[in-house]
Design a protein around this motif. Structure first.
Motif, PDB file in Angstrom:
ATOM      1  N   LEU A  31     -49.398  58.531  18.980  1.00 25.51           N
ATOM      2  CA  LEU A  31     -48.362  57.017  19.795  1.00 25.51           C
ATOM      3  C   LEU A  31     -49.294  56.271  19.730  1.00 25.51           C
ATOM      4  CD1 LEU A  31     -47.312  60.390  22.030  1.00 25.51           C
ATOM      5  CD2 LEU A  31     -45.937  59.218  20.341  1.00 25.51           C
ATOM      6  N   LYS A  32     -48.707  54.567  20.076  1.00 30.98           N
ATOM      7  CA  LYS A  32     -49.237  53.777  20.393  1.00 30.98           C
ATOM      8  C   LYS A  32     -49.470  54.181  22.112  1.00 30.98           C
ATOM      9  CE  LYS A  32     -45.467  51.508  19.673  1.00 30.98           C
ATOM     10  NZ  LYS A  32     -44.643  50.029  19.973  1.00 30.98           N
ATOM     11  N   PRO A  33     -51.154  53.268  21.790  1.00 35.79           N
ATOM     12  CA  PRO A  33     -52.087  53.144  23.227  1.00 35.79           C
ATOM     13  C   PRO A  33     -50.477  53.022  24.796  1.00 35.79           C
ATOM     14  CG  PRO A  33     -52.559  52.030  22.297  1.00 35.79           C
ATOM     15  CD  PRO A  33     -51.624  52.642  21.539  1.00 35.79           C
ATOM     16  N   ALA A  34     -50.184  53.277  25.762  1.00 37.45           N
ATOM     17  CA  ALA A  34     -49.524  52.945  26.921  1.00 37.45           C
ATOM     18  C   ALA A  34     -50.095  51.032  27.844  1.00 37.45           C
ATOM     19  CB  ALA A  34     -49.560  53.666  28.143  1.00 37.45           C
ATOM     20  N   GLU A  35     -49.246  50.651  27.807  1.00 36.82           N
ATOM     21  CA  GLU A  35     -50.256  49.617  28.174  1.00 36.82           C
ATOM     22  C   GLU A  35     -49.952  49.290  29.824  1.00 36.82           C
ATOM     23  OE1 GLU A  35     -47.632  45.616  26.936  1.00 36.82           O
ATOM     24  OE2 GLU A  35     -47.353  46.604  24.285  1.00 36.82           O
ATOM     25  N   ILE A  36     -50.670  48.571  30.417  1.00 37.57           N
ATOM     26  CA  ILE A  36     -50.999  48.673  32.069  1.00 37.57           C
ATOM     27  C   ILE A  36     -50.909  47.593  32.169  1.00 37.57           C
ATOM     28  CG2 ILE A  36     -52.468  49.947  33.156  1.00 37.57           C
ATOM     29  CD1 ILE A  36     -53.688  51.796  31.938  1.00 37.57           C
TER      30      ILE A  36
END
Length: 93
Positions: A31-36
């Motif tokens: 999965l792609k990392p979440a953007e914070i």
């Protein structure tokens, strides 16, 4: 005397078994990392945090933290926080 002891033992063992199943899951690393987004650096007046409290998997109540006012004491910001704990009906005496 035996029945309450057996009941507590069964609750304890069932919560341990639940924890083992919870952490036994495989993780998908594709999965792609979440953007914070950038966070607000200060606590806002009226901000409220509500937490649910569980005891060995049994819902036991809620805790609420709320910012009531912001004051300056000795040249530094000070926050007046109010904490409230509300147990569920089973844990009320």
């Amino acid at each position: 005397m035996r029945i309450p002891l057996i009941f507590v033992l069964v609750l304890f063992l069932s919560s341990c078994a639940h924890q083992v199943r919870t952490y036994d899951k495989k993780v998908n690393h594709d999965l792609k990392p979440a953007e914070i987004e950038a966070s607000i650096k200060s606590i806002q007046l009226g901000e409220r945090l509500v937490y649910a409290v569980d005891w060995i998997g049994i819902p036991s109540g809620y805790i609420t933290l709320e910012v009531k006012e912001v004051a300056v004491i000795d040249g530094r910001p000070a926050y007046h926080l109010e904490a409230r704990a509300l147990p569920n009906n089973f844990f009320k005496f």
